[in-house]
Design a protein around this motif. Sequence first.
Motif, PDB file in Angstrom:
ATOM      1  N   UNK A 129       0.535  -1.325   0.014  1.00  0.00           N
ATOM      2  CA  UNK A 129       0.080  -0.019  -0.098  1.00  0.00           C
ATOM      3  C   UNK A 129       0.875   1.227   0.039  1.00  0.00           C
ATOM      4  N   UNK A 130       2.003   1.112   0.201  1.00  0.00           N
ATOM      5  CA  UNK A 130       2.799   2.282   0.043  1.00  0.00           C
ATOM      6  C   UNK A 130       3.746   2.520  -1.154  1.00  0.00           C
ATOM      7  N   UNK A 131       3.447   1.775  -2.078  1.00  0.00           N
ATOM      8  CA  UNK A 131       4.005   1.914  -3.559  1.00  0.00           C
ATOM      9  C   UNK A 131       2.953   2.604  -4.326  1.00  0.00           C
ATOM     10  N   UNK A 132       3.421   3.571  -5.207  1.00  0.00           N
ATOM     11  CA  UNK A 132       2.504   4.066  -6.108  1.00  0.00           C
ATOM     12  C   UNK A 132       1.946   3.112  -7.230  1.00  0.00           C
ATOM     13  N   UNK A 133       2.787   2.043  -7.546  1.00  0.00           N
ATOM     14  CA  UNK A 133       2.493   1.217  -8.532  1.00  0.00           C
ATOM     15  C   UNK A 133       3.113  -0.248  -8.118  1.00  0.00           C
ATOM     16  N   UNK A 134       3.062  -1.209  -8.898  1.00  0.00           N
ATOM     17  CA  UNK A 134       3.741  -2.515  -8.773  1.00  0.00           C
ATOM     18  C   UNK A 134       5.040  -2.209  -9.378  1.00  0.00           C
ATOM     19  N   UNK A 135       5.800  -2.719  -8.764  1.00  0.00           N
ATOM     20  CA  UNK A 135       7.420  -2.578  -8.966  1.00  0.00           C
ATOM     21  C   UNK A 135       8.293  -4.131  -8.994  1.00  0.00           C
ATOM     22  N   UNK A 136       9.051  -4.036  -9.635  1.00  0.00           N
ATOM     23  CA  UNK A 136       9.909  -5.153  -9.686  1.00  0.00           C
ATOM     24  C   UNK A 136      10.522  -5.492  -8.208  1.00  0.00           C
ATOM     25  N   UNK A 137      10.708  -6.724  -7.945  1.00  0.00           N
ATOM     26  CA  UNK A 137      11.179  -7.030  -6.796  1.00  0.00           C
ATOM     27  C   UNK A 137      12.567  -6.606  -6.377  1.00  0.00           C
ATOM     28  N   UNK A 138      13.347  -6.457  -7.521  1.00  0.00           N
ATOM     29  CA  UNK A 138      14.645  -6.028  -7.324  1.00  0.00           C
ATOM     30  C   UNK A 138      14.817  -4.478  -7.010  1.00  0.00           C
ATOM     31  N   UNK A 139      13.641  -3.791  -7.547  1.00  0.00           N
ATOM     32  CA  UNK A 139      13.818  -2.131  -7.133  1.00  0.00           C
ATOM     33  C   UNK A 139      13.078  -2.096  -5.729  1.00  0.00           C
ATOM     34  N   UNK A 140      12.631  -3.080  -4.824  1.00  0.00           N
ATOM     35  CA  UNK A 140      12.157  -2.555  -3.595  1.00  0.00           C
ATOM     36  C   UNK A 140      12.935  -3.519  -2.717  1.00  0.00           C
ATOM     37  N   UNK A 141      13.980  -4.344  -3.016  1.00  0.00           N
ATOM     38  CA  UNK A 141      14.666  -5.151  -1.918  1.00  0.00           C
ATOM     39  C   UNK A 141      16.188  -4.824  -2.324  1.00  0.00           C
ATOM     40  N   UNK A 142      17.119  -5.253  -1.228  1.00  0.00           N
ATOM     41  CA  UNK A 142      18.486  -4.866  -1.504  1.00  0.00           C
ATOM     42  C   UNK A 142      18.830  -5.970  -2.529  1.00  0.00           C
TER      43      UNK A 142
END
Length: 116
Positions: free
Chosen positions: A38-51
């Motif tokens: 709910x804090x992301x504006x849209x779906x993101x790739x897993x790589x973009x949101x994790x180390x």
Amino acid sequence: MDWYYIEGIEPRGPHELEDLLDLAQSGTITPTTLVWNQHLPSWQTFADVTPPPPPAAAPTPDEPKISPPASGENSWYFLHGTTPYGPVSQETLRTLATEGVIDDDSAVWQPTLPGW
């Protein structure tokens, strides 16, 4: 925090982040898997949101080249094989269709559509 991911063409969740990391370890989630909370504006790739993970093999040459949509432009998502990609612009979708990466049988989606 509740996380969701796309498997095939279906969203899965909610999951805790630790669950997603476990799914990544097992290979169920890859760096290109789309994830959302709910804090992301849209779906993101897993790589973009994790180390970043440890170094991996280079991407295959047939992986589509995509660019994100401009700010305020509708976001589109598509499947290439079984891997979801996006957000991309409508122009990028047209280019991918021209290049034969996607065709009339390809699954595409945007937030205003009820499904893929």
